[in-house]
Enzyme design. Sequence first.
Site, short mmCIF file in Angstrom:
data_model
loop_
_atom_site.label_atom_id
_atom_site.label_comp_id
_atom_site.label_asym_id
_atom_site.label_seq_id
_atom_site.Cartn_x
_atom_site.Cartn_y
_atom_site.Cartn_z
CG LEU A 149 -1.82 1.12 1.50
CD1 LEU A 149 -2.98 1.06 0.50
CD2 LEU A 149 -2.41 1.05 2.92
CE1 TYR A 150 4.96 1.15 -2.62
CE2 TYR A 150 3.08 0.19 -3.77
CZ TYR A 150 4.40 0.13 -3.36
OH TYR A 150 5.16 -0.97 -3.67
CE1 TYR A 231 -5.43 -13.43 15.69
CE2 TYR A 231 -5.33 -14.52 17.82
CZ TYR A 231 -5.57 -13.39 17.06
OH TYR A 231 -5.93 -12.21 17.68
N1 LIG Z 1 -11.14 -8.61 19.99
C1 LIG Z 1 -10.31 -9.21 20.77
O1 LIG Z 1 -10.68 -9.75 21.81
C2 LIG Z 1 -8.85 -9.26 20.41
C3 LIG Z 1 -7.97 -9.90 21.28
C4 LIG Z 1 -6.65 -9.96 20.95
C5 LIG Z 1 -6.17 -9.36 19.81
N2 LIG Z 1 -7.04 -8.76 18.97
C6 LIG Z 1 -6.49 -8.18 17.73
O2 LIG Z 1 -7.09 -6.95 17.45
C7 LIG Z 1 -7.28 -6.81 16.04
C8 LIG Z 1 -8.73 -6.48 15.76
O3 LIG Z 1 -9.55 -7.55 16.23
P1 LIG Z 1 -11.13 -7.49 16.14
O4 LIG Z 1 -11.67 -8.21 17.31
O5 LIG Z 1 -11.58 -6.11 15.85
O6 LIG Z 1 -11.39 -8.42 14.89
P2 LIG Z 1 -12.28 -8.16 13.60
O7 LIG Z 1 -12.31 -9.43 12.85
O8 LIG Z 1 -13.56 -7.53 13.97
O9 LIG Z 1 -11.42 -7.08 12.83
C9 LIG Z 1 -10.36 -7.40 11.98
C10 LIG Z 1 -10.48 -6.55 10.74
O10 LIG Z 1 -9.39 -6.84 9.87
C11 LIG Z 1 -9.88 -6.98 8.55
N3 LIG Z 1 -8.95 -7.84 7.81
C12 LIG Z 1 -8.68 -9.15 8.00
N4 LIG Z 1 -7.76 -9.57 7.12
C13 LIG Z 1 -7.43 -8.49 6.36
C14 LIG Z 1 -6.55 -8.28 5.28
N5 LIG Z 1 -5.81 -9.29 4.79
N6 LIG Z 1 -6.47 -7.05 4.73
C15 LIG Z 1 -7.22 -6.03 5.19
N7 LIG Z 1 -8.09 -6.17 6.21
C16 LIG Z 1 -8.19 -7.38 6.79
C17 LIG Z 1 -11.24 -7.62 8.73
O11 LIG Z 1 -12.08 -7.46 7.61
C18 LIG Z 1 -11.75 -6.86 9.95
O12 LIG Z 1 -12.36 -5.66 9.59
C19 LIG Z 1 -6.81 -8.10 15.40
O13 LIG Z 1 -5.50 -7.92 14.91
C20 LIG Z 1 -6.80 -9.08 16.54
O14 LIG Z 1 -5.82 -10.06 16.36
C21 LIG Z 1 -8.37 -8.70 19.25
#
Ligand SMILES: NC(=O)c1ccc[n+]([C@@H]2O[C@H](COP(=O)([O-])OP(=O)(O)OC[C@H]3O[C@@H](n4cnc5c(N)ncnc54)[C@H](O)[C@@H]3O)[C@@H](O)[C@H]2O)c1
Length: 420
Positions: A149-150, A231
Amino acid sequence: MLSQPLLRLASAVSRRRMKLLLGIALLAYVASVWGNLVNMRSIQENGELRIESRIEEIIEPLREKIRDLEKSFTQKYPPVKFLSEKDRKRILVTGGAGFVGSHLTDKLMMDGHEVTVVDNFFTGRKRNVEHWIGHENFELINHDVVEPLYIEVDQIYHLASPASPPNYMYNPIKTLKTNTIGTLNMLGLAKRVGARLLLASTSEVYGDPEVHPQTEDYWGHVNPIGPRACYDEGKRVAETMCYAYMKQEGVEVRVARIFNTFGPRMHMNDGRVVSNFILQALQGEPLTVYGSGSQTRAFQYVSDLVNGLVALMNSNVSSPVNLGNPEEHTILEFAQLIKNLVGDGSEIQFLSEAQDDPQKRKPDIKKAKLMLGWEPVVPLEEGLNKAIHYFRKELEYQANNQYIPKPKPARIKKGRTRHN
Ligand SMILES: NC(=O)c1ccc[n+]([C@@H]2O[C@H](COP(=O)([O-])OP(=O)(O)OC[C@H]3O[C@@H](n4cnc5c(N)ncnc54)[C@H](O)[C@@H]3O)[C@@H](O)[C@H]2O)c1
Protein backbone atom coordinates in the site's frame (compact mmCIF):
# COMPACT_ATOMS: atom_id res chain seq x y z
CA MET A 1 -92.68 -0.37 -74.91
CA LEU A 2 -91.22 2.45 -73.02
CA SER A 3 -90.78 5.66 -74.78
CA GLN A 4 -87.28 7.15 -75.24
CA PRO A 5 -87.77 9.91 -72.63
CA LEU A 6 -88.93 7.36 -70.09
CA LEU A 7 -85.80 5.21 -70.67
CA ARG A 8 -83.52 8.22 -70.17
CA LEU A 9 -85.36 9.07 -66.95
CA ALA A 10 -84.93 5.50 -65.67
CA SER A 11 -81.19 5.39 -66.40
CA ALA A 12 -80.72 8.83 -64.78
CA VAL A 13 -82.47 7.57 -61.61
CA SER A 14 -80.33 4.37 -61.44
CA ARG A 15 -77.13 6.45 -61.94
CA ARG A 16 -78.15 8.67 -59.06
CA ARG A 17 -78.89 5.56 -56.93
CA MET A 18 -75.53 4.18 -57.87
CA LYS A 19 -73.89 7.43 -56.83
CA LEU A 20 -75.89 7.38 -53.60
CA LEU A 21 -74.87 3.80 -52.89
CA LEU A 22 -71.24 4.62 -53.68
CA GLY A 23 -71.46 7.65 -51.36
CA ILE A 24 -72.87 5.50 -48.54
CA ALA A 25 -70.21 2.84 -49.07
CA LEU A 26 -67.50 5.50 -48.96
CA LEU A 27 -68.92 6.95 -45.76
CA ALA A 28 -69.08 3.47 -44.17
CA TYR A 29 -65.46 2.85 -45.16
CA VAL A 30 -64.31 6.19 -43.73
CA ALA A 31 -66.27 5.50 -40.52
CA SER A 32 -64.71 2.06 -40.13
CA VAL A 33 -61.18 3.42 -40.73
CA TRP A 34 -61.87 6.16 -38.17
CA GLY A 35 -63.19 3.58 -35.70
CA ASN A 36 -60.02 1.50 -36.11
CA LEU A 37 -57.86 4.55 -35.63
CA VAL A 38 -59.73 5.48 -32.44
CA ASN A 39 -59.42 1.88 -31.23
CA MET A 40 -55.69 1.77 -31.92
CA ARG A 41 -55.26 5.09 -30.17
CA SER A 42 -56.95 3.78 -27.01
CA ILE A 43 -54.83 0.59 -27.11
CA GLN A 44 -51.77 2.79 -27.52
CA GLU A 45 -52.92 4.97 -24.61
CA ASN A 46 -53.43 1.88 -22.43
CA GLY A 47 -49.98 0.62 -23.41
CA GLU A 48 -48.47 4.01 -22.60
CA LEU A 49 -50.18 3.98 -19.21
CA ARG A 50 -48.80 0.51 -18.49
CA ILE A 51 -45.29 1.57 -19.56
CA GLU A 52 -45.56 4.72 -17.47
CA SER A 53 -46.58 2.77 -14.36
CA ARG A 54 -43.76 0.26 -14.98
CA ILE A 55 -41.27 3.13 -15.31
CA GLU A 56 -42.70 4.57 -12.11
CA GLU A 57 -42.13 1.20 -10.37
CA ILE A 58 -38.49 1.19 -11.49
CA ILE A 59 -37.86 4.83 -10.73
CA GLU A 60 -39.36 4.89 -7.21
CA PRO A 61 -36.54 2.91 -5.53
CA LEU A 62 -34.02 5.10 -7.39
CA ARG A 63 -35.80 8.21 -6.05
CA GLU A 64 -35.55 6.68 -2.57
CA LYS A 65 -31.82 6.13 -3.06
CA ILE A 66 -31.39 9.74 -4.16
CA ARG A 67 -33.30 10.86 -1.04
CA ASP A 68 -30.94 8.70 1.09
CA LEU A 69 -27.92 10.16 -0.69
CA GLU A 70 -29.24 13.67 -0.15
CA LYS A 71 -29.70 12.83 3.52
CA SER A 72 -26.13 11.51 3.71
CA PHE A 73 -24.85 14.78 2.24
CA THR A 74 -26.53 16.67 5.01
CA GLN A 75 -25.61 13.89 7.46
CA LYS A 76 -24.77 14.90 10.98
CA TYR A 77 -21.45 13.41 12.02
CA PRO A 78 -20.50 12.69 15.59
CA PRO A 79 -18.82 15.77 17.09
CA VAL A 80 -15.21 16.20 15.94
CA LYS A 81 -12.63 18.33 17.78
CA PHE A 82 -10.71 20.89 15.81
CA LEU A 83 -6.97 20.22 15.77
CA SER A 84 -4.41 22.62 14.38
CA GLU A 85 -2.28 21.47 11.42
CA LYS A 86 0.60 20.88 13.84
CA ASP A 87 -1.37 18.51 16.10
CA ARG A 88 -3.52 16.83 13.45
CA LYS A 89 -2.09 13.48 12.35
CA ARG A 90 -2.74 11.39 9.25
CA ILE A 91 -3.53 7.99 10.71
CA LEU A 92 -3.96 4.66 8.98
CA VAL A 93 -6.08 2.02 10.71
CA THR A 94 -5.76 -1.38 9.02
CA GLY A 95 -8.74 -3.58 9.87
CA GLY A 96 -10.57 -0.35 10.74
CA ALA A 97 -13.98 -1.70 9.67
CA GLY A 98 -13.77 -4.48 12.25
CA PHE A 99 -14.93 -4.56 15.85
CA VAL A 100 -11.96 -2.92 17.63
CA GLY A 101 -10.79 -0.96 14.56
CA SER A 102 -14.12 0.84 14.12
CA HIS A 103 -14.18 1.97 17.78
CA LEU A 104 -10.57 3.13 17.44
CA THR A 105 -11.53 5.01 14.26
CA ASP A 106 -14.36 6.72 16.17
CA LYS A 107 -11.96 7.91 18.87
CA LEU A 108 -9.30 9.13 16.43
CA MET A 109 -11.89 10.93 14.29
CA MET A 110 -13.54 12.56 17.30
CA ASP A 111 -10.11 13.64 18.52
CA GLY A 112 -9.77 15.57 15.23
CA HIS A 113 -7.30 13.45 13.25
CA GLU A 114 -7.43 12.43 9.58
CA VAL A 115 -8.18 8.72 9.45
CA THR A 116 -7.76 6.30 6.57
CA VAL A 117 -9.36 2.92 7.13
CA VAL A 118 -8.00 0.05 5.08
CA ASP A 119 -9.98 -3.18 5.16
CA ASN A 120 -10.69 -6.14 2.90
CA PHE A 121 -14.05 -6.72 4.68
CA PHE A 122 -13.25 -10.33 5.47
CA THR A 123 -14.75 -9.99 8.93
CA GLY A 124 -15.30 -6.23 9.01
CA ARG A 125 -18.24 -4.39 7.48
CA LYS A 126 -18.98 -0.95 6.12
CA ARG A 127 -21.85 -0.50 8.57
CA ASN A 128 -19.28 -0.18 11.38
CA VAL A 129 -17.85 3.02 9.90
CA GLU A 130 -20.69 4.26 7.69
CA HIS A 131 -21.37 7.17 10.07
CA TRP A 132 -18.06 8.73 8.91
CA ILE A 133 -18.48 8.24 5.17
CA GLY A 134 -18.32 11.60 3.44
CA HIS A 135 -16.52 13.35 6.31
CA GLU A 136 -13.57 15.39 5.06
CA ASN A 137 -11.20 13.77 7.60
CA PHE A 138 -12.22 10.23 6.73
CA GLU A 139 -11.32 7.82 3.97
CA LEU A 140 -12.24 4.16 3.50
CA ILE A 141 -10.12 1.97 1.21
CA ASN A 142 -11.06 -1.56 0.22
CA HIS A 143 -7.62 -3.14 0.24
CA ASP A 144 -5.96 -6.36 1.36
CA VAL A 145 -2.83 -5.74 3.44
CA VAL A 146 -1.23 -8.78 1.83
CA GLU A 147 -0.73 -6.39 -1.13
CA PRO A 148 1.58 -3.38 -0.69
CA LEU A 149 0.00 0.00 0.00
CA TYR A 150 1.41 3.39 -0.91
CA ILE A 151 -0.06 6.28 1.07
CA GLU A 152 1.32 9.10 3.21
CA VAL A 153 0.67 8.71 6.93
CA ASP A 154 2.17 9.63 10.32
CA GLN A 155 0.89 6.70 12.37
CA ILE A 156 -0.28 3.18 11.54
CA TYR A 157 -2.52 1.13 13.81
CA HIS A 158 -2.09 -2.32 12.31
CA LEU A 159 -5.15 -4.33 13.33
CA ALA A 160 -5.93 -6.21 10.12
CA SER A 161 -6.30 -9.89 10.99
CA PRO A 162 -9.22 -12.16 11.73
CA ALA A 163 -9.39 -12.40 15.50
CA SER A 164 -11.88 -15.05 16.54
CA PRO A 165 -11.14 -18.80 16.26
CA PRO A 166 -13.81 -19.68 13.64
CA ASN A 167 -12.65 -16.76 11.52
CA TYR A 168 -8.90 -17.36 11.72
CA MET A 169 -9.30 -21.13 11.37
CA TYR A 170 -11.56 -20.69 8.32
CA ASN A 171 -8.53 -20.13 6.11
CA PRO A 172 -5.34 -20.69 8.14
CA ILE A 173 -3.06 -19.95 5.19
CA LYS A 174 -4.71 -16.60 4.63
CA THR A 175 -4.46 -15.87 8.37
CA LEU A 176 -0.73 -16.58 8.18
CA LYS A 177 -0.32 -14.43 5.07
CA THR A 178 -2.22 -11.53 6.65
CA ASN A 179 -0.12 -11.62 9.81
CA THR A 180 3.22 -12.16 8.06
CA ILE A 181 3.15 -10.60 4.57
CA GLY A 182 0.53 -8.06 5.70
CA THR A 183 2.69 -6.97 8.65
CA LEU A 184 5.82 -6.81 6.44
CA ASN A 185 3.93 -4.57 4.02
CA MET A 186 2.80 -2.24 6.79
CA LEU A 187 6.30 -2.11 8.30
CA GLY A 188 7.65 -1.37 4.81
CA LEU A 189 5.14 1.48 4.52
CA ALA A 190 6.12 2.77 8.00
CA LYS A 191 9.78 2.71 6.97
CA ARG A 192 9.13 4.50 3.65
CA VAL A 193 7.08 7.34 5.10
CA GLY A 194 8.71 7.50 8.56
CA ALA A 195 5.49 6.56 10.36
CA ARG A 196 5.17 4.93 13.78
CA LEU A 197 3.46 1.52 13.71
CA LEU A 198 1.42 -0.07 16.48
CA LEU A 199 0.82 -3.81 16.10
CA ALA A 200 -2.38 -5.26 17.57
CA SER A 201 -0.83 -8.42 18.96
CA THR A 202 -2.62 -10.78 21.28
CA SER A 203 -2.53 -12.63 24.57
CA GLU A 204 -2.55 -15.74 22.34
CA VAL A 205 1.22 -15.28 21.99
CA TYR A 206 1.34 -16.74 25.53
CA GLY A 207 -0.51 -19.85 24.27
CA ASP A 208 -1.70 -22.07 27.14
CA PRO A 209 0.37 -20.25 29.75
CA GLU A 210 2.36 -21.92 32.52
CA VAL A 211 2.68 -18.68 34.49
CA HIS A 212 -0.21 -16.81 35.90
CA PRO A 213 -0.96 -13.94 35.49
CA GLN A 214 0.99 -13.37 32.29
CA THR A 215 3.63 -10.67 32.33
CA GLU A 216 5.16 -9.27 29.17
CA ASP A 217 8.47 -11.06 29.75
CA TYR A 218 6.83 -14.51 29.68
CA TRP A 219 7.78 -16.20 26.39
CA GLY A 220 4.67 -18.30 26.07
CA HIS A 221 3.62 -21.90 25.62
CA VAL A 222 2.28 -22.32 22.10
CA ASN A 223 1.66 -25.50 20.15
CA PRO A 224 3.18 -24.59 16.76
CA ILE A 225 1.14 -27.15 14.82
CA GLY A 226 -2.18 -26.95 16.66
CA PRO A 227 -5.40 -25.53 15.18
CA ARG A 228 -4.73 -22.09 16.69
CA ALA A 229 -1.12 -21.93 15.47
CA CYS A 230 -1.92 -19.96 12.28
CA TYR A 231 -3.05 -17.08 14.50
CA ASP A 232 -0.78 -17.50 17.55
CA GLU A 233 2.39 -18.09 15.55
CA GLY A 234 1.32 -15.51 12.96
CA LYS A 235 1.14 -12.86 15.71
CA ARG A 236 4.39 -14.06 17.29
CA VAL A 237 6.26 -13.68 14.03
CA ALA A 238 4.52 -10.32 13.45
CA GLU A 239 6.04 -9.14 16.74
CA THR A 240 9.45 -10.50 15.64
CA MET A 241 9.14 -8.53 12.40
CA CYS A 242 8.35 -5.32 14.29
CA TYR A 243 11.51 -5.58 16.37
CA ALA A 244 13.62 -6.56 13.33
CA TYR A 245 12.42 -3.39 11.56
CA MET A 246 13.05 -1.36 14.70
CA LYS A 247 16.60 -2.65 15.15
CA GLN A 248 17.62 -2.83 11.52
CA GLU A 249 15.70 0.09 9.97
CA GLY A 250 14.98 2.35 12.94
CA VAL A 251 11.19 2.10 12.51
CA GLU A 252 9.31 3.22 15.63
CA VAL A 253 7.11 0.33 16.77
CA ARG A 254 4.59 -0.24 19.54
CA VAL A 255 3.23 -3.70 20.40
CA ALA A 256 -0.06 -4.13 22.26
CA ARG A 257 -0.78 -7.63 23.57
CA ILE A 258 -4.54 -7.48 23.65
CA PHE A 259 -6.56 -9.73 25.96
CA ASN A 260 -10.21 -10.74 25.45
CA THR A 261 -12.27 -7.71 24.52
CA PHE A 262 -15.99 -7.34 24.07
CA GLY A 263 -18.60 -4.71 23.24
CA PRO A 264 -20.95 -3.49 20.52
CA ARG A 265 -20.01 -4.34 16.89
CA MET A 266 -18.58 -7.70 17.88
CA HIS A 267 -19.47 -10.26 15.27
CA MET A 268 -22.61 -12.28 15.67
CA ASN A 269 -21.71 -15.95 15.86
CA ASP A 270 -17.97 -15.30 16.00
CA GLY A 271 -17.51 -18.24 18.32
CA ARG A 272 -16.01 -16.21 21.19
CA VAL A 273 -17.41 -16.79 24.61
CA VAL A 274 -19.10 -13.41 25.13
CA SER A 275 -21.03 -13.34 21.88
CA ASN A 276 -21.84 -17.06 22.20
CA PHE A 277 -23.37 -16.71 25.64
CA ILE A 278 -25.23 -13.48 24.91
CA LEU A 279 -26.73 -14.78 21.69
CA GLN A 280 -27.68 -18.09 23.24
CA ALA A 281 -29.33 -16.35 26.19
CA LEU A 282 -31.19 -13.86 23.96
CA GLN A 283 -32.51 -16.67 21.79
CA GLY A 284 -33.55 -18.78 24.79
CA GLU A 285 -31.02 -21.51 23.91
CA PRO A 286 -28.80 -23.35 26.40
CA LEU A 287 -25.49 -21.61 27.19
CA THR A 288 -22.79 -24.04 26.05
CA VAL A 289 -19.75 -24.40 28.31
CA TYR A 290 -16.79 -26.44 27.01
CA GLY A 291 -15.23 -28.69 29.65
CA SER A 292 -16.03 -28.07 33.30
CA GLY A 293 -16.23 -24.28 32.89
CA SER A 294 -13.41 -23.77 35.39
CA GLN A 295 -11.14 -22.22 32.71
CA THR A 296 -10.68 -18.55 33.47
CA ARG A 297 -10.88 -15.52 31.23
CA ALA A 298 -10.64 -11.80 31.88
CA PHE A 299 -12.72 -9.49 29.71
CA GLN A 300 -12.17 -5.82 28.96
CA TYR A 301 -14.69 -3.43 27.47
CA VAL A 302 -13.76 -2.10 24.05
CA SER A 303 -13.54 1.61 25.04
CA ASP A 304 -10.91 0.72 27.66
CA LEU A 305 -8.86 -1.08 25.02
CA VAL A 306 -9.12 1.83 22.58
CA ASN A 307 -7.88 4.27 25.24
CA GLY A 308 -4.98 1.90 25.96
CA LEU A 309 -4.05 1.62 22.26
CA VAL A 310 -3.98 5.40 21.82
CA ALA A 311 -1.98 5.87 25.05
CA LEU A 312 0.54 3.25 23.92
CA MET A 313 0.89 4.70 20.41
CA ASN A 314 1.67 8.13 21.84
CA SER A 315 4.02 6.86 24.55
CA ASN A 316 7.74 6.15 24.46
CA VAL A 317 7.27 2.47 25.26
CA SER A 318 8.53 0.36 22.40
CA SER A 319 8.49 -3.04 24.17
CA PRO A 320 5.26 -5.13 24.28
CA VAL A 321 2.51 -4.02 26.67
CA ASN A 322 -0.42 -6.09 27.93
CA LEU A 323 -3.81 -4.41 27.53
CA GLY A 324 -6.60 -6.25 29.27
CA ASN A 325 -8.79 -6.38 32.31
CA PRO A 326 -7.22 -8.42 35.13
CA GLU A 327 -10.60 -9.11 36.76
CA GLU A 328 -10.67 -12.88 36.33
CA HIS A 329 -13.79 -15.02 36.03
CA THR A 330 -14.36 -18.67 35.34
CA ILE A 331 -16.28 -19.39 32.15
CA LEU A 332 -19.05 -20.81 34.30
CA GLU A 333 -19.35 -17.63 36.41
CA PHE A 334 -19.46 -15.70 33.20
CA ALA A 335 -22.25 -17.85 31.77
CA GLN A 336 -24.28 -17.36 34.95
CA LEU A 337 -23.76 -13.59 34.93
CA ILE A 338 -24.96 -13.27 31.32
CA LYS A 339 -27.89 -15.57 32.00
CA ASN A 340 -28.95 -13.29 34.87
CA LEU A 341 -28.46 -10.04 32.94
CA VAL A 342 -30.47 -11.27 29.95
CA GLY A 343 -33.03 -12.55 32.41
CA ASP A 344 -34.57 -15.56 30.79
CA GLY A 345 -34.60 -19.19 31.67
CA SER A 346 -31.74 -20.54 29.52
CA GLU A 347 -29.99 -23.65 30.83
CA ILE A 348 -26.24 -24.12 31.04
CA GLN A 349 -25.08 -27.10 28.99
CA PHE A 350 -21.64 -28.72 29.37
CA LEU A 351 -19.85 -29.98 26.22
CA SER A 352 -16.53 -31.75 25.75
CA GLU A 353 -13.37 -29.64 26.05
CA ALA A 354 -12.09 -27.81 22.93
CA GLN A 355 -8.58 -28.65 21.66
CA ASP A 356 -5.79 -26.33 22.88
CA ASP A 357 -8.28 -24.23 24.84
CA PRO A 358 -6.14 -22.22 27.30
CA GLN A 359 -7.01 -23.05 30.91
CA LYS A 360 -6.09 -19.67 32.36
CA ARG A 361 -5.83 -16.24 30.91
CA LYS A 362 -5.31 -13.12 32.98
CA PRO A 363 -3.16 -10.13 32.12
CA ASP A 364 -0.62 -8.59 34.41
CA ILE A 365 -1.10 -4.91 33.62
CA LYS A 366 1.46 -3.39 36.01
CA LYS A 367 3.53 -2.18 33.06
CA ALA A 368 0.57 -0.42 31.39
CA LYS A 369 -0.39 1.20 34.68
CA LEU A 370 3.12 2.37 35.39
CA MET A 371 4.27 3.45 31.94
CA LEU A 372 1.02 4.56 30.29
CA GLY A 373 -1.02 5.51 33.34
CA TRP A 374 -3.69 3.25 31.88
CA GLU A 375 -6.08 0.75 33.41
CA PRO A 376 -9.59 -0.46 32.55
CA VAL A 377 -12.38 1.57 34.10
CA VAL A 378 -15.62 0.18 32.68
CA PRO A 379 -17.27 -2.27 35.12
CA LEU A 380 -17.97 -5.72 33.63
CA GLU A 381 -21.75 -5.54 34.15
CA GLU A 382 -22.01 -2.09 32.53
CA GLY A 383 -20.08 -3.31 29.49
CA LEU A 384 -22.10 -6.50 29.28
CA ASN A 385 -25.37 -4.57 29.36
CA LYS A 386 -24.19 -2.45 26.41
CA ALA A 387 -23.15 -5.58 24.50
CA ILE A 388 -26.49 -7.29 25.26
CA HIS A 389 -28.36 -4.19 24.04
CA TYR A 390 -26.30 -4.26 20.81
CA PHE A 391 -26.91 -7.96 20.18
CA ARG A 392 -30.63 -7.56 20.84
CA LYS A 393 -30.79 -4.78 18.21
CA GLU A 394 -28.74 -6.88 15.78
CA LEU A 395 -31.14 -9.80 16.14
CA GLU A 396 -34.07 -7.45 15.46
CA TYR A 397 -32.25 -5.97 12.46
CA GLN A 398 -31.60 -9.39 11.04
CA ALA A 399 -35.18 -10.51 11.59
CA ASN A 400 -36.45 -7.38 9.81
CA ASN A 401 -34.02 -7.78 6.94
CA GLN A 402 -34.39 -11.55 6.83
CA TYR A 403 -30.61 -11.77 6.69
CA ILE A 404 -28.87 -14.17 9.02
CA PRO A 405 -25.12 -14.34 8.35
CA LYS A 406 -23.87 -17.84 8.79
CA PRO A 407 -20.71 -18.33 10.85
CA LYS A 408 -17.89 -19.24 8.54
CA PRO A 409 -17.01 -22.84 9.27
CA ALA A 410 -13.47 -23.89 10.11
CA ARG A 411 -11.79 -25.67 7.21
CA ILE A 412 -12.35 -29.40 7.49
CA LYS A 413 -12.15 -30.91 4.01
CA LYS A 414 -9.06 -30.82 1.86
CA GLY A 415 -9.24 -29.15 -1.54
CA ARG A 416 -12.18 -26.83 -0.86
CA THR A 417 -11.96 -23.66 -2.92
CA ARG A 418 -11.21 -20.53 -0.98
CA HIS A 419 -9.54 -17.20 -1.55
CA ASN A 420 -6.04 -17.08 -0.15
N1 LIG B 1 -11.14 -8.61 19.99
C1 LIG B 1 -10.31 -9.21 20.77
O1 LIG B 1 -10.68 -9.75 21.81
C2 LIG B 1 -8.85 -9.26 20.41
C3 LIG B 1 -7.97 -9.90 21.28
C4 LIG B 1 -6.65 -9.96 20.95
C5 LIG B 1 -6.17 -9.36 19.81
N2 LIG B 1 -7.04 -8.76 18.97
C6 LIG B 1 -6.49 -8.18 17.73
O2 LIG B 1 -7.09 -6.95 17.45
C7 LIG B 1 -7.28 -6.81 16.04
C8 LIG B 1 -8.73 -6.48 15.76
O3 LIG B 1 -9.55 -7.55 16.23
P1 LIG B 1 -11.13 -7.49 16.14
O4 LIG B 1 -11.67 -8.21 17.31
O5 LIG B 1 -11.58 -6.11 15.85
O6 LIG B 1 -11.39 -8.42 14.89
P2 LIG B 1 -12.28 -8.16 13.60
O7 LIG B 1 -12.31 -9.43 12.85
O8 LIG B 1 -13.56 -7.53 13.97
O9 LIG B 1 -11.42 -7.08 12.83
C9 LIG B 1 -10.36 -7.40 11.98
C10 LIG B 1 -10.48 -6.55 10.74
O10 LIG B 1 -9.39 -6.84 9.87
C11 LIG B 1 -9.88 -6.98 8.55
N3 LIG B 1 -8.95 -7.84 7.81
C12 LIG B 1 -8.68 -9.15 8.00
N4 LIG B 1 -7.76 -9.57 7.12
C13 LIG B 1 -7.43 -8.49 6.36
C14 LIG B 1 -6.55 -8.28 5.28
N5 LIG B 1 -5.81 -9.29 4.79
N6 LIG B 1 -6.47 -7.05 4.73
C15 LIG B 1 -7.22 -6.03 5.19
N7 LIG B 1 -8.09 -6.17 6.21
C16 LIG B 1 -8.19 -7.38 6.79
C17 LIG B 1 -11.24 -7.62 8.73
O11 LIG B 1 -12.08 -7.46 7.61
C18 LIG B 1 -11.75 -6.86 9.95
O12 LIG B 1 -12.36 -5.66 9.59
C19 LIG B 1 -6.81 -8.10 15.40
O13 LIG B 1 -5.50 -7.92 14.91
C20 LIG B 1 -6.80 -9.08 16.54
O14 LIG B 1 -5.82 -10.06 16.36
C21 LIG B 1 -8.37 -8.70 19.25
